[in-house]
Design an enzyme around this catalytic site. Sequence first.
Site, PDB file in Angstrom:
ATOM      1  N   LYS A 139       0.930  -1.230  -0.004  1.00 36.43           N
ATOM      2  CA  LYS A 139       0.164   0.082  -0.135  1.00 36.43           C
ATOM      3  C   LYS A 139       0.641   1.259  -0.093  1.00 36.43           C
ATOM      4  CE  LYS A 139      -2.193  -0.807   3.903  1.00 36.43           C
ATOM      5  NZ  LYS A 139      -1.609  -2.070   4.318  1.00 36.43           N
ATOM      6  N   LYS A 173      -1.915   9.589   6.268  1.00 33.94           N
ATOM      7  CA  LYS A 173      -2.148   8.269   6.829  1.00 33.94           C
ATOM      8  C   LYS A 173      -3.010   8.825   8.102  1.00 33.94           C
ATOM      9  CE  LYS A 173      -0.176   3.939   8.075  1.00 33.94           C
ATOM     10  NZ  LYS A 173      -0.694   2.969   6.931  1.00 33.94           N
ATOM     11  N   GLU A 178      -4.301   6.821   2.912  1.00 37.28           N
ATOM     12  CA  GLU A 178      -3.664   5.251   3.091  1.00 37.28           C
ATOM     13  C   GLU A 178      -4.179   4.795   4.468  1.00 37.28           C
ATOM     14  OE1 GLU A 178       0.313   2.447   3.462  1.00 37.28           O
ATOM     15  OE2 GLU A 178       0.388   4.375   3.437  1.00 37.28           O
ATOM     16  N   GLY A 179      -4.916   3.559   4.306  1.00 39.16           N
ATOM     17  CA  GLY A 179      -5.356   3.110   5.569  1.00 39.16           C
ATOM     18  C   GLY A 179      -4.321   1.909   6.077  1.00 39.16           C
ATOM     19  N   GLY A 200      -3.110  -1.783   7.136  1.00 34.31           N
ATOM     20  CA  GLY A 200      -3.393  -3.326   7.191  1.00 34.31           C
ATOM     21  C   GLY A 200      -4.667  -3.722   6.022  1.00 34.31           C
TER      22      GLY A 200
END
Length: 204
Positions: A15, A32, A96-97, A99
């Site tokens: 990612k 993030k 961005e997440g 996991g």
Amino acid sequence: MKTIIVTGTDTDAGKTVFAAGLAAALGAAYWKPVQAGLDDGTDAARVAALGVTRVLPEAYRLNTPCSPHRAAEIDGVTIDPARLTPPNVDGPLVIEGAGGVLVPVTRTLLFADLFARWGHPVVLVARTALGTINHSLLSIEALRARGVPILGVAFNGDANEDSEATIAAIGGVKRLGRLPRLETLDAEHLRAAFADNFRLEDFA
């Protein structure tokens, strides 16, 4: 301008590198919301090192490298979902997440639930290694069940034509491209690889 969420089928699916490539190509800001694990550096720092010039501070920086809900508990921090609203920026934003899509943000909120609240399109980053079909299709189903718009799947790793095509066909999603393994991972090589393997119009 568009906000795009980058999530993955699992931890270490690629990612952060993809998000860096996308943000740099779009001239986007990067955010993030929750960073869990600080000892090995942060994803924001990695993205900055890969050529993204506008990197926004995280809403939460947690010490333990595990699911955010547990990392917050270990740190004695309460995550307030209200602080996880995407920031207003000039131009595009890449979020961005952490996991996979069903990673808990809190005991009662998953990342997929957060994505549904935001309503922005998601790019699912998937490995090409064994197991990717199952992980990818489960992730697609979880996102669709919540009404999250899926922009497509970006693959990461060595080419696996059948797996990539199967995920796109069964999942009913767009195959955006594949980021190959880079012997030298720096801003210049990532920029070239992204330009060679993805079309910016797919993210417009």
